[in-house]
Design a protein around this motif. Structure first.
Motif, mmCIF file in Angstrom:
data_model
loop_
_atom_site.group_PDB
_atom_site.id
_atom_site.type_symbol
_atom_site.label_atom_id
_atom_site.label_comp_id
_atom_site.label_asym_id
_atom_site.label_seq_id
_atom_site.Cartn_x
_atom_site.Cartn_y
_atom_site.Cartn_z
ATOM 1 N N VAL A 6 0.801 -1.158 0.092
ATOM 2 C CA VAL A 6 -0.069 0.074 0.019
ATOM 3 C C VAL A 6 0.820 1.295 0.258
ATOM 4 O O VAL A 6 0.584 2.253 -0.798
ATOM 5 N N LEU A 7 1.881 1.034 0.808
ATOM 6 C CA LEU A 7 2.872 2.336 0.963
ATOM 7 C C LEU A 7 3.507 2.376 -0.412
ATOM 8 O O LEU A 7 3.771 3.615 -0.887
ATOM 9 N N GLY A 10 1.329 3.761 -3.149
ATOM 10 C CA GLY A 10 1.008 5.441 -2.769
ATOM 11 C C GLY A 10 2.524 6.194 -3.055
ATOM 12 O O GLY A 10 2.384 7.313 -3.470
ATOM 13 N N MET A 11 3.565 5.691 -2.835
ATOM 14 C CA MET A 11 4.761 6.294 -3.237
ATOM 15 C C MET A 11 4.911 6.604 -4.624
ATOM 16 O O MET A 11 5.405 7.640 -5.348
ATOM 17 N N LEU A 12 4.643 5.572 -5.453
ATOM 18 C CA LEU A 12 4.786 5.464 -6.807
ATOM 19 C C LEU A 12 3.672 6.443 -7.437
ATOM 20 O O LEU A 12 4.257 7.170 -8.333
ATOM 21 N N CYS A 13 2.460 6.228 -7.050
ATOM 22 C CA CYS A 13 1.599 7.210 -7.746
ATOM 23 C C CYS A 13 1.818 8.614 -7.277
ATOM 24 O O CYS A 13 1.502 9.538 -8.066
ATOM 25 N N GLY A 14 2.378 8.849 -6.034
ATOM 26 C CA GLY A 14 2.658 10.181 -5.663
ATOM 27 C C GLY A 14 3.706 11.012 -6.239
ATOM 28 O O GLY A 14 3.752 11.951 -6.810
ATOM 29 N N VAL A 15 4.670 10.291 -6.633
ATOM 30 C CA VAL A 15 5.720 10.732 -7.437
ATOM 31 C C VAL A 15 5.418 10.972 -8.931
ATOM 32 O O VAL A 15 5.579 11.958 -9.490
ATOM 33 N N CYS A 16 4.420 10.103 -9.731
ATOM 34 C CA CYS A 16 3.863 10.329 -10.865
ATOM 35 C C CYS A 16 3.045 11.610 -10.628
ATOM 36 O O CYS A 16 3.119 12.472 -11.990
ATOM 37 N N GLY A 17 2.093 11.708 -9.552
ATOM 38 C CA GLY A 17 1.412 13.012 -9.526
ATOM 39 C C GLY A 17 2.279 14.077 -9.478
ATOM 40 O O GLY A 17 1.852 15.249 -9.967
ATOM 41 N N GLY A 54 -2.815 9.315 -2.376
ATOM 42 C CA GLY A 54 -4.077 8.958 -1.802
ATOM 43 C C GLY A 54 -4.710 8.046 -2.815
ATOM 44 O O GLY A 54 -5.329 7.039 -2.280
ATOM 45 N N SER A 55 -4.760 8.418 -3.972
ATOM 46 C CA SER A 55 -5.608 7.538 -4.852
ATOM 47 C C SER A 55 -4.823 5.932 -5.011
ATOM 48 O O SER A 55 -5.534 5.119 -4.961
ATOM 49 N N MET A 61 -5.575 -0.733 -1.590
ATOM 50 C CA MET A 61 -6.330 -1.358 -0.414
ATOM 51 C C MET A 61 -7.664 -2.065 -0.855
ATOM 52 O O MET A 61 -8.007 -3.121 -0.461
ATOM 53 N N ILE A 62 -8.468 -1.232 -1.808
ATOM 54 C CA ILE A 62 -9.286 -1.825 -2.445
ATOM 55 C C ILE A 62 -8.981 -3.306 -3.219
ATOM 56 O O ILE A 62 -9.972 -4.316 -3.165
#
Length: 69
Positions: A6-7, A10-17, A54-55, A61-62
């Motif tokens: 999960v983390l 989150g980090m991967l999508c956060g960097v992309c964002g 966050g997404s 998690m889903i």
């Protein structure tokens, strides 16, 4: 639930964002030339980074809940 994945997502999508936000806040995408607009746009990479993180965590998690972990 495996919190490490999960983390990680989150980090991967956060960097992309964050990269997406940096691209949108570049000069090529500038709409107004006011100082208030430039100050608002300076926060865009952080906003997109938080939104992406966050997404990404929520999607992971889903996905884990559907697998039944």
């Amino acid at each position: 639930m495996r919190w490490s994945s999960v983390l990680y997502s989150g980090m991967l999508c956060g960097v992309c964002g964050y990269i997406f936000g940096k691209t949108l806040s570049s000069v090529e995408f500038e709409v107004y030339a006011s100082s208030a607009y430039r100050q608002l746009v300076s926060y865009m990479p952080y906003f997109w980074g938080l939104l992406g993180a966050g997404s990404g965590m929520l999607i992971e998690m889903i996905r884990q809940a559907k697998e039944g972990r």
